[in-house]
Design a protein around this motif. Sequence first.
Motif, PDB file in Angstrom:
ATOM      1  N   ALA A 175      18.884  43.077  65.036  1.00  0.00           N
ATOM      2  CA  ALA A 175      19.705  43.311  63.848  1.00  0.00           C
ATOM      3  C   ALA A 175      18.867  43.295  62.578  1.00  0.00           C
ATOM      4  N   VAL A 176      17.936  42.358  62.483  1.00  0.00           N
ATOM      5  CA  VAL A 176      17.118  42.239  61.274  1.00  0.00           C
ATOM      6  C   VAL A 176      16.130  43.397  61.168  1.00  0.00           C
ATOM      7  N   GLU A 177      15.482  43.734  62.276  1.00  0.00           N
ATOM      8  CA  GLU A 177      14.431  44.745  62.224  1.00  0.00           C
ATOM      9  C   GLU A 177      14.961  46.168  62.121  1.00  0.00           C
ATOM     10  N   SER A 178      16.257  46.364  62.395  1.00  0.00           N
ATOM     11  CA  SER A 178      16.854  47.696  62.250  1.00  0.00           C
ATOM     12  C   SER A 178      17.659  47.832  60.958  1.00  0.00           C
ATOM     13  N   MET A 179      17.703  46.789  60.153  1.00  0.00           N
ATOM     14  CA  MET A 179      18.526  46.790  58.956  1.00  0.00           C
ATOM     15  C   MET A 179      17.987  47.792  57.933  1.00  0.00           C
ATOM     16  N   GLU A 180      18.869  48.664  57.479  1.00  0.00           N
ATOM     17  CA  GLU A 180      18.502  49.656  56.474  1.00  0.00           C
ATOM     18  C   GLU A 180      19.291  49.479  55.181  1.00  0.00           C
ATOM     19  N   LYS A 181      20.576  49.276  55.315  1.00  0.00           N
ATOM     20  CA  LYS A 181      21.435  49.020  54.156  1.00  0.00           C
ATOM     21  C   LYS A 181      22.227  47.768  54.455  1.00  0.00           C
ATOM     22  N   SER A 182      22.312  46.875  53.502  1.00  0.00           N
ATOM     23  CA  SER A 182      22.938  45.594  53.779  1.00  0.00           C
ATOM     24  C   SER A 182      23.687  45.108  52.551  1.00  0.00           C
ATOM     25  N   HIS A 183      24.099  43.851  52.617  1.00  0.00           N
ATOM     26  CA  HIS A 183      24.760  43.206  51.494  1.00  0.00           C
ATOM     27  C   HIS A 183      24.231  41.775  51.397  1.00  0.00           C
ATOM     28  N   PRO A 184      24.422  41.109  50.248  1.00  0.00           N
ATOM     29  CA  PRO A 184      23.729  39.829  50.025  1.00  0.00           C
ATOM     30  C   PRO A 184      23.974  38.748  51.073  1.00  0.00           C
ATOM     31  N   TYR A 185      25.200  38.580  51.540  1.00  0.00           N
ATOM     32  CA  TYR A 185      25.433  37.501  52.496  1.00  0.00           C
ATOM     33  C   TYR A 185      24.730  37.772  53.827  1.00  0.00           C
ATOM     34  N   GLU A 186      24.647  39.033  54.211  1.00  0.00           N
ATOM     35  CA  GLU A 186      23.935  39.357  55.446  1.00  0.00           C
ATOM     36  C   GLU A 186      22.435  39.132  55.271  1.00  0.00           C
ATOM     37  N   LEU A 204      12.363  43.175  54.419  1.00  0.00           N
ATOM     38  CA  LEU A 204      13.649  42.835  53.800  1.00  0.00           C
ATOM     39  C   LEU A 204      13.507  42.635  52.304  1.00  0.00           C
ATOM     40  N   GLY A 205      12.407  42.041  51.895  1.00  0.00           N
ATOM     41  CA  GLY A 205      12.189  41.833  50.474  1.00  0.00           C
ATOM     42  C   GLY A 205      12.143  43.147  49.713  1.00  0.00           C
ATOM     43  N   ARG A 206      11.481  44.144  50.300  1.00  0.00           N
ATOM     44  CA  ARG A 206      11.456  45.460  49.659  1.00  0.00           C
ATOM     45  C   ARG A 206      12.849  46.060  49.597  1.00  0.00           C
ATOM     46  N   LEU A 207      13.623  45.875  50.672  1.00  0.00           N
ATOM     47  CA  LEU A 207      15.000  46.381  50.702  1.00  0.00           C
ATOM     48  C   LEU A 207      15.844  45.722  49.610  1.00  0.00           C
ATOM     49  N   VAL A 208      15.687  44.415  49.439  1.00  0.00           N
ATOM     50  CA  VAL A 208      16.456  43.688  48.426  1.00  0.00           C
ATOM     51  C   VAL A 208      16.156  44.220  47.031  1.00  0.00           C
ATOM     52  N   ARG A 209      14.915  44.478  46.762  1.00  0.00           N
ATOM     53  CA  ARG A 209      14.552  44.971  45.434  1.00  0.00           C
ATOM     54  C   ARG A 209      14.971  46.433  45.255  1.00  0.00           C
ATOM     55  N   GLU A 210      14.793  47.239  46.289  1.00  0.00           N
ATOM     56  CA  GLU A 210      15.160  48.651  46.176  1.00  0.00           C
ATOM     57  C   GLU A 210      16.669  48.830  46.001  1.00  0.00           C
ATOM     58  N   GLN A 211      17.450  48.014  46.715  1.00  0.00           N
ATOM     59  CA  GLN A 211      18.905  48.142  46.654  1.00  0.00           C
ATOM     60  C   GLN A 211      19.530  47.234  45.598  1.00  0.00           C
ATOM     61  N   ARG A 212      18.685  46.555  44.835  1.00  0.00           N
ATOM     62  CA  ARG A 212      19.125  45.728  43.713  1.00  0.00           C
ATOM     63  C   ARG A 212      20.149  44.676  44.172  1.00  0.00           C
ATOM     64  N   LEU A 213      19.793  43.973  45.234  1.00  0.00           N
ATOM     65  CA  LEU A 213      20.677  42.965  45.811  1.00  0.00           C
ATOM     66  C   LEU A 213      20.438  41.578  45.230  1.00  0.00           C
ATOM     67  N   ALA A 214      19.518  41.464  44.280  1.00  0.00           N
ATOM     68  CA  ALA A 214      19.284  40.195  43.590  1.00  0.00           C
ATOM     69  C   ALA A 214      19.191  40.472  42.100  1.00  0.00           C
ATOM     70  N   VAL A 251      27.809  45.375  42.316  1.00  0.00           N
ATOM     71  CA  VAL A 251      28.541  44.421  43.145  1.00  0.00           C
ATOM     72  C   VAL A 251      28.793  45.083  44.500  1.00  0.00           C
ATOM     73  N   ALA A 252      28.456  44.409  45.575  1.00  0.00           N
ATOM     74  CA  ALA A 252      28.597  44.987  46.916  1.00  0.00           C
ATOM     75  C   ALA A 252      30.053  45.288  47.237  1.00  0.00           C
ATOM     76  N   ASP A 253      30.252  46.277  48.076  1.00  0.00           N
ATOM     77  CA  ASP A 253      31.606  46.653  48.491  1.00  0.00           C
ATOM     78  C   ASP A 253      32.331  45.453  49.103  1.00  0.00           C
ATOM     79  N   GLY A 254      33.567  45.241  48.670  1.00  0.00           N
ATOM     80  CA  GLY A 254      34.368  44.149  49.194  1.00  0.00           C
ATOM     81  C   GLY A 254      34.159  42.824  48.502  1.00  0.00           C
ATOM     82  N   TYR A 255      33.176  42.741  47.612  1.00  0.00           N
ATOM     83  CA  TYR A 255      32.927  41.504  46.883  1.00  0.00           C
ATOM     84  C   TYR A 255      33.841  41.440  45.662  1.00  0.00           C
TER      85      TYR A 255
END
Length: 309
Positions: A168-179, A203-213, A225-229
């Motif tokens: 799950a972690v190594e295939s993650m492409e798009k995510s949300h903060p709690y995941e 994952l760190g690159r994904l977080v910065r690219e998708q502006r999850l922090a 704000v992530a969908d459903g939040y």
Amino acid sequence: MAEKPLPSSPSTPVARAERFVWLTARVLEQRRFAYHFLRGGADQVETALTAYLNEDGGYGHALEPDLRGPVSQPLHTAHALRVLDSIGRCGGLRVERICRYLTAVSTHDGALPAIHPSQRGYPSAPFVPVVDSPPSALLTTGPVVGLLHRNQVWHAWLFRATEYCWAAVESMEKSHPYEIEAAVAFLDGAPDHARAEAAADRLGRLVREQRLAVLDPDRQDDYPVADGYAPGELHFPHDYARVPDSLAARWFTAEEMSRSLDRLAADQQEDGGWPIHWRAWAPGSALEWRPIVTVEALRTLRAHGRAVD
């Protein structure tokens, strides 16, 4: 023996939080606060936690406040493990029983669902829907697997659950903060450190690219704000790196982390407690969550070297 609190100024974050905890918290959070900040005992925390334990080895009774009712749930049981870990009691027969429960409620691929169907018929938050055949969820499985590995717990359940987390972690492409938080919890405890570091870097690159922090607290409106939040339900660097040696701490500069911790410290409310930023769907759950969030905020600040006492 009566617990003797440490002397502290009423101006300290802990002193301001103490009255809030005694005024509003469940016995469990009172005991946890006393353990972490007032020299309380681990036995008292474990005794309070036992009130939520069911015969099947899982935990229920709204231990995780967004799920009401008596039945055991993976989210409740994950919460119990975090409490046990925080007091150095994550081992022995108590954890053996928990692993048997986890085995019994696992999905077909050996992982955990977010919500087991036994929750049906009891109140729960609208953002945690109950379905008859729930899929595996990294949200639940990741923190449990990481925590058990970190405490050197070995059980047959861990083998397939660990492989699920890696996939799950190594295939993650798009995510949300709690995941992402769940992925970090897994990686921080994973026994293959080199593999974990590589996965965390991606994952760190994904977080910065998708502006999850939120990297600049003064410009929160610039972050999605992530969908459903709930509106304003944003995450900050300290939400991912709750301790300095977390792999997620590498994702942020010293300045970004400092601003994040400043934001966390400033979030303490006039009543001494910290707020919740997700959707409050019932008065009781919101009241029970705030002391939990308060204890964790203080622990995060102290772990990063901020004065709280």
